[in-house]
Design a protein around this motif. Structure first.
Motif, PDB file in Angstrom:
ATOM      1  N   ALA A  71       0.803  -1.225   0.000  1.00 34.98           N
ATOM      2  CA  ALA A  71       0.000   0.000   0.000  1.00 34.98           C
ATOM      3  C   ALA A  71       0.840   1.281   0.000  1.00 34.98           C
ATOM      4  CB  ALA A  71      -0.988  -0.001   1.156  1.00 34.98           C
ATOM      5  N   PRO A  72       1.831   1.441   0.871  1.00 31.65           N
ATOM      6  CA  PRO A  72       2.613   2.688   0.834  1.00 31.65           C
ATOM      7  C   PRO A  72       3.289   2.919  -0.523  1.00 31.65           C
ATOM      8  CG  PRO A  72       3.054   1.524   2.872  1.00 31.65           C
ATOM      9  CD  PRO A  72       2.249   0.600   1.999  1.00 31.65           C
ATOM     10  N   PHE A  73       3.813   1.841  -1.116  1.00 27.56           N
ATOM     11  CA  PHE A  73       4.441   1.961  -2.442  1.00 27.56           C
ATOM     12  C   PHE A  73       3.429   2.415  -3.481  1.00 27.56           C
ATOM     13  CE2 PHE A  73       5.270   0.061  -6.604  1.00 27.56           C
ATOM     14  CZ  PHE A  73       6.477   0.659  -6.915  1.00 27.56           C
ATOM     15  N   LEU A  74       2.251   1.806  -3.496  1.00 27.01           N
ATOM     16  CA  LEU A  74       1.229   2.158  -4.482  1.00 27.01           C
ATOM     17  C   LEU A  74       0.720   3.584  -4.274  1.00 27.01           C
ATOM     18  CD1 LEU A  74      -0.665  -1.246  -4.561  1.00 27.01           C
ATOM     19  CD2 LEU A  74       0.795  -0.283  -6.353  1.00 27.01           C
ATOM     20  N   TYR A  75       0.583   4.006  -3.031  1.00 22.93           N
ATOM     21  CA  TYR A  75       0.171   5.378  -2.746  1.00 22.93           C
ATOM     22  C   TYR A  75       1.202   6.362  -3.293  1.00 22.93           C
ATOM     23  CZ  TYR A  75      -3.469   3.983   0.652  1.00 22.93           C
ATOM     24  OH  TYR A  75      -4.578   3.480   1.267  1.00 22.93           O
ATOM     25  N   ASN A  76       2.482   6.108  -2.998  1.00 27.74           N
ATOM     26  CA  ASN A  76       3.542   7.015  -3.436  1.00 27.74           C
ATOM     27  C   ASN A  76       3.730   6.973  -4.947  1.00 27.74           C
ATOM     28  OD1 ASN A  76       3.868   7.588  -0.758  1.00 27.74           O
ATOM     29  ND2 ASN A  76       5.783   6.468  -0.512  1.00 27.74           N
ATOM     30  N   LEU A  77       3.567   5.804  -5.544  1.00 32.86           N
ATOM     31  CA  LEU A  77       3.661   5.680  -6.997  1.00 32.86           C
ATOM     32  C   LEU A  77       2.548   6.483  -7.667  1.00 32.86           C
ATOM     33  CD1 LEU A  77       5.051   4.282  -9.430  1.00 32.86           C
ATOM     34  CD2 LEU A  77       3.369   2.439  -9.165  1.00 32.86           C
ATOM     35  N   ALA A  78       1.335   6.340  -7.162  1.00 31.64           N
ATOM     36  CA  ALA A  78       0.208   7.101  -7.715  1.00 31.64           C
ATOM     37  C   ALA A  78       0.421   8.596  -7.543  1.00 31.64           C
ATOM     38  CB  ALA A  78      -1.097   6.670  -7.045  1.00 31.64           C
ATOM     39  N   ALA A  79       0.911   9.009  -6.377  1.00 36.04           N
ATOM     40  CA  ALA A  79       1.154  10.434  -6.132  1.00 36.04           C
ATOM     41  C   ALA A  79       2.214  10.974  -7.076  1.00 36.04           C
ATOM     42  CB  ALA A  79       1.579  10.653  -4.683  1.00 36.04           C
ATOM     43  N   THR A  80       3.278  10.215  -7.298  1.00 33.83           N
ATOM     44  CA  THR A  80       4.342  10.655  -8.204  1.00 33.83           C
ATOM     45  C   THR A  80       3.822  10.743  -9.635  1.00 33.83           C
ATOM     46  OG1 THR A  80       5.936   9.569  -6.749  1.00 33.83           O
ATOM     47  CG2 THR A  80       6.725  10.225  -8.904  1.00 33.83           C
ATOM     48  N   ALA A  81       2.984   9.796 -10.036  1.00 33.75           N
ATOM     49  CA  ALA A  81       2.396   9.840 -11.383  1.00 33.75           C
ATOM     50  C   ALA A  81       1.472  11.044 -11.538  1.00 33.75           C
ATOM     51  CB  ALA A  81       1.641   8.537 -11.655  1.00 33.75           C
ATOM     52  N   ILE A  82       0.667  11.336 -10.527  1.00 32.07           N
ATOM     53  CA  ILE A  82      -0.214  12.511 -10.563  1.00 32.07           C
ATOM     54  C   ILE A  82       0.620  13.782 -10.697  1.00 32.07           C
ATOM     55  CG2 ILE A  82      -1.764  13.941  -9.145  1.00 32.07           C
ATOM     56  CD1 ILE A  82      -2.886  11.240  -8.043  1.00 32.07           C
ATOM     57  N   GLU A  83       1.679  13.875  -9.912  1.00 32.65           N
ATOM     58  CA  GLU A  83       2.564  15.039  -9.980  1.00 32.65           C
ATOM     59  C   GLU A  83       3.160  15.192 -11.369  1.00 32.65           C
ATOM     60  OE1 GLU A  83       5.525  14.458  -6.966  1.00 32.65           O
ATOM     61  OE2 GLU A  83       4.000  14.229  -5.408  1.00 32.65           O
ATOM     62  N   ALA A  84       3.700  14.095 -11.911  1.00 34.91           N
ATOM     63  CA  ALA A  84       4.345  14.144 -13.221  1.00 34.91           C
ATOM     64  C   ALA A  84       3.359  14.576 -14.304  1.00 34.91           C
ATOM     65  CB  ALA A  84       4.949  12.784 -13.558  1.00 34.91           C
ATOM     66  N   LEU A  85       2.154  14.052 -14.249  1.00 38.82           N
ATOM     67  CA  LEU A  85       1.139  14.417 -15.240  1.00 38.82           C
ATOM     68  C   LEU A  85       0.754  15.891 -15.109  1.00 38.82           C
ATOM     69  CD1 LEU A  85      -0.716  13.473 -17.503  1.00 38.82           C
ATOM     70  CD2 LEU A  85      -2.385  12.848 -15.778  1.00 38.82           C
ATOM     71  N   ALA A  86       0.483  16.334 -13.891  1.00 43.21           N
ATOM     72  CA  ALA A  86       0.071  17.725 -13.681  1.00 43.21           C
ATOM     73  C   ALA A  86       1.166  18.705 -14.058  1.00 43.21           C
ATOM     74  CB  ALA A  86      -0.341  17.927 -12.221  1.00 43.21           C
ATOM     75  N   LEU A  87       2.404  18.362 -13.750  1.00 41.81           N
ATOM     76  CA  LEU A  87       3.521  19.268 -14.029  1.00 41.81           C
ATOM     77  C   LEU A  87       3.922  19.270 -15.498  1.00 41.81           C
ATOM     78  CD1 LEU A  87       5.691  18.459 -10.890  1.00 41.81           C
ATOM     79  CD2 LEU A  87       4.562  20.642 -11.382  1.00 41.81           C
ATOM     80  N   SER A  88       3.469  18.280 -16.270  1.00 41.61           N
ATOM     81  CA  SER A  88       3.865  18.164 -17.675  1.00 41.61           C
ATOM     82  C   SER A  88       2.816  18.661 -18.655  1.00 41.61           C
ATOM     83  CB  SER A  88       4.187  16.704 -17.995  1.00 41.61           C
ATOM     84  OG  SER A  88       5.193  16.227 -17.146  1.00 41.61           O
ATOM     85  N   LEU A  89       1.646  19.005 -18.188  1.00 47.60           N
ATOM     86  CA  LEU A  89       0.552  19.383 -19.086  1.00 47.60           C
ATOM     87  C   LEU A  89       0.896  20.566 -19.998  1.00 47.60           C
ATOM     88  CD1 LEU A  89      -2.520  19.024 -16.713  1.00 47.60           C
ATOM     89  CD2 LEU A  89      -2.003  17.642 -18.729  1.00 47.60           C
ATOM     90  N   PHE A  90       1.645  21.517 -19.470  1.00 44.04           N
ATOM     91  CA  PHE A  90       1.941  22.726 -20.244  1.00 44.04           C
ATOM     92  C   PHE A  90       2.819  22.436 -21.456  1.00 44.04           C
ATOM     93  CE2 PHE A  90       4.080  26.963 -20.734  1.00 44.04           C
ATOM     94  CZ  PHE A  90       2.946  27.648 -21.146  1.00 44.04           C
TER      95      PHE A  90
END
Length: 197
Positions: A71-90
């Motif tokens: 669970a901690p790995f999946l939570y952090n993996l999802a958070a990192t993916a969300i960050e990468a997607l949000a920061l790359s949209l521009f």
């Protein structure tokens, strides 16, 4: 390509999030516990700190399909993916109307990924709301193609995504006037008179 680079940049800034994953703040004692005890159907509309947390609770529901130790790995993996997607949209070509050179938009995305200097904000589900708010701001100015503008399916999809983001990141409510301006530009121009023509 930019999303993958920003993802690796975030992992490089905080490698322990994926290589020695642990719950951070509400990840464990709120989202994990509520999912474990109540399940998604009951916890999704359960408020914490005065607002809902749709995205963390949906990630918790997904992670519950796997062994608890993951669970901690999946939570952090999802958070990192969300960050990468949000920061790359521009970096998307649709934003050339704002900044024409592609390499400059990519540079803005990389700089934005480096701005968050507090390590506790990076790669944890609890603080994903800040990156979702940034992504919502960028998406607000995405130029919608004419063929999709009148599509009911597109409106439901964007409305659903917007609802999930707002129910996770309450600070996005300050964008509401811009959303209304984008959805009803002609109504605003008609009622405001010649000043906004």
């Amino acid at each position: 390509m930019v999303v993958a680079f920003v993802f690796l940049l975030q992992v490089g800034r905080r490698p322990d999030a994926l290589f020695n994953p642990q719950f951070w703040a509400e990840d464990g004692y709120v989202f994990f516990k509520d999912q474990l005890l109540l399940g998604l159907s009951h916890s999704l509309l359960l408020e914490y700190a005065g607002y809902l947390h749709f995205v963390p609770r949906m990630v918790a529901a997904f992670a519950s399909w796997f062994p608890v130790a993951r669970a901690p790995f999946l939570y952090n993996l999802a958070a990192t993916a969300i960050e990468a997607l949000a920061l790359s949209l521009f970096a998307l070509p649709a934003y050339r109307y704002v900044m024409r050179p592609d390499y400059l938009r990519v540079a803005v995305c990389i700089v934005a990924a480096c701005v968050f200097s507090a390590p506790e904000v990076i790669s944890n589900l609890t603080d994903a709301q800040w990156f979702l708010a940034l992504g919502a701001l960028v998406l607000l100015f995405y130029p919608v193609p004419e063929r999709l503008a009148g599509s009911l399916r597109f409106q439901f999809l964007t409305g659903g995504i917007g609802l999930v983001v707002v129910c996770t990141s309450p600070q996005t409510l300050i964008l509401l006037p811009f959303v209304l301006w984008k959805l009803y530009p002609f109504a605003w121009r008609r009622s405001a008179g010649p000043l906004l023509v």
